[in-house]
Write a protein that holds these residues in place. Structure first.
Motif, mmCIF file in Angstrom:
data_model
loop_
_atom_site.group_PDB
_atom_site.id
_atom_site.type_symbol
_atom_site.label_atom_id
_atom_site.label_comp_id
_atom_site.label_asym_id
_atom_site.label_seq_id
_atom_site.Cartn_x
_atom_site.Cartn_y
_atom_site.Cartn_z
ATOM 1 N N GLY A 87 -33.372 33.201 -32.519
ATOM 2 C CA GLY A 87 -32.645 33.670 -31.302
ATOM 3 C C GLY A 87 -33.572 33.471 -30.166
ATOM 4 O O GLY A 87 -34.603 32.650 -30.170
ATOM 5 N N ARG A 88 -33.289 34.348 -28.699
ATOM 6 C CA ARG A 88 -34.285 33.987 -27.927
ATOM 7 C C ARG A 88 -35.667 34.944 -28.136
ATOM 8 O O ARG A 88 -36.686 34.316 -27.502
ATOM 9 C CB ARG A 88 -33.713 34.817 -26.622
ATOM 10 N N ARG A 89 -35.647 35.991 -28.857
ATOM 11 C CA ARG A 89 -36.718 36.574 -29.113
ATOM 12 C C ARG A 89 -37.150 37.098 -30.455
ATOM 13 O O ARG A 89 -37.982 37.889 -30.839
ATOM 14 C CB ARG A 89 -36.732 38.232 -28.215
ATOM 15 N N TRP A 90 -36.205 36.565 -31.392
ATOM 16 C CA TRP A 90 -36.480 36.928 -32.768
ATOM 17 C C TRP A 90 -36.230 35.591 -33.703
ATOM 18 O O TRP A 90 -35.470 34.852 -33.554
ATOM 19 C CB TRP A 90 -35.270 38.017 -33.222
ATOM 20 N N TYR A 91 -36.896 35.741 -34.732
ATOM 21 C CA TYR A 91 -36.822 34.802 -35.881
ATOM 22 C C TYR A 91 -36.014 35.521 -37.126
ATOM 23 O O TYR A 91 -36.446 36.770 -37.236
ATOM 24 C CB TYR A 91 -38.051 34.264 -36.564
ATOM 25 N N LYS A 92 -35.040 34.590 -37.715
ATOM 26 C CA LYS A 92 -34.595 35.441 -38.927
ATOM 27 C C LYS A 92 -35.205 34.615 -40.179
ATOM 28 O O LYS A 92 -35.280 33.281 -40.089
ATOM 29 C CB LYS A 92 -33.030 35.158 -39.020
#
Length: 153
Positions: A87-92
């Motif tokens: 996402g914009r600030r997170w990795y899954k």
């Protein structure tokens, strides 16, 4: 002259062995991250498998896209995790154990493959460290030779 040698020794040693120090997240940052995550759009990664190289010391991997959720793991700096989406600030991510979770972007970077030379920055950093370490050794050898010459005279 001795001072210059000691200064070079300290600078080279510090540059070789220095590692960034990170402050822990404050409650305010965590609250802001929670608010931003409610609208987070995760983009699936397609094609070749990509990895996230952990660049911070022991960041949290959360079970849910919420920093108040259970922490499932704290990987070491330099560890590689499979990237599922971002996402914009997170990795899954997916761990080697098969657990899936969420890692803040500032705690890692996307790389094409696992390994010590996962990117050109890693290769350049390795070469720079070798050059600096070699310079340190040469500097110490020169310093010792000059000290011996001074004692003999």
């Amino acid at each position: 002259m001795r001072f210059v040698y000691y200064l070079i020794l300290v600078v080279l040693t510090a540059s070789v062995f220095a590692s960034p120090i990170y402050a822990e997240d404050s409650d305010t940052e965590m609250e802001m991250a929670t608010m931003e995550m409610s609208g987070e759009d995760m983009e699936d990664i397609e094609g070749e498998t990509k990895y996230v190289e952990v660049t911070r010391a022991f960041p949290n991997i959360y079970e849910e896209l919420d920093p108040k959720s259970r922490v499932i793991r704290q990987p070491r700096r330099g560890e590689f995790l499979e990237l599922i989406s971002q996402g914009r600030r997170w990795y899954k991510i997916r761990t080697e154990d098969g657990e899936e979770g969420f890692l803040e972007m500032r705690a890692g970077r996307v790389v094409e493959r696992k390994g010590i030379f996962s990117s050109w920055q890693s290769i350049l950093g390795f070469i720079l460290n070798i050059v600096l370490l070699s310079g340190l050794v040469v500097g110490v050898v020169i310093f010792v030779k000059k000290q011996k010459a001074a004692v003999e005279n």
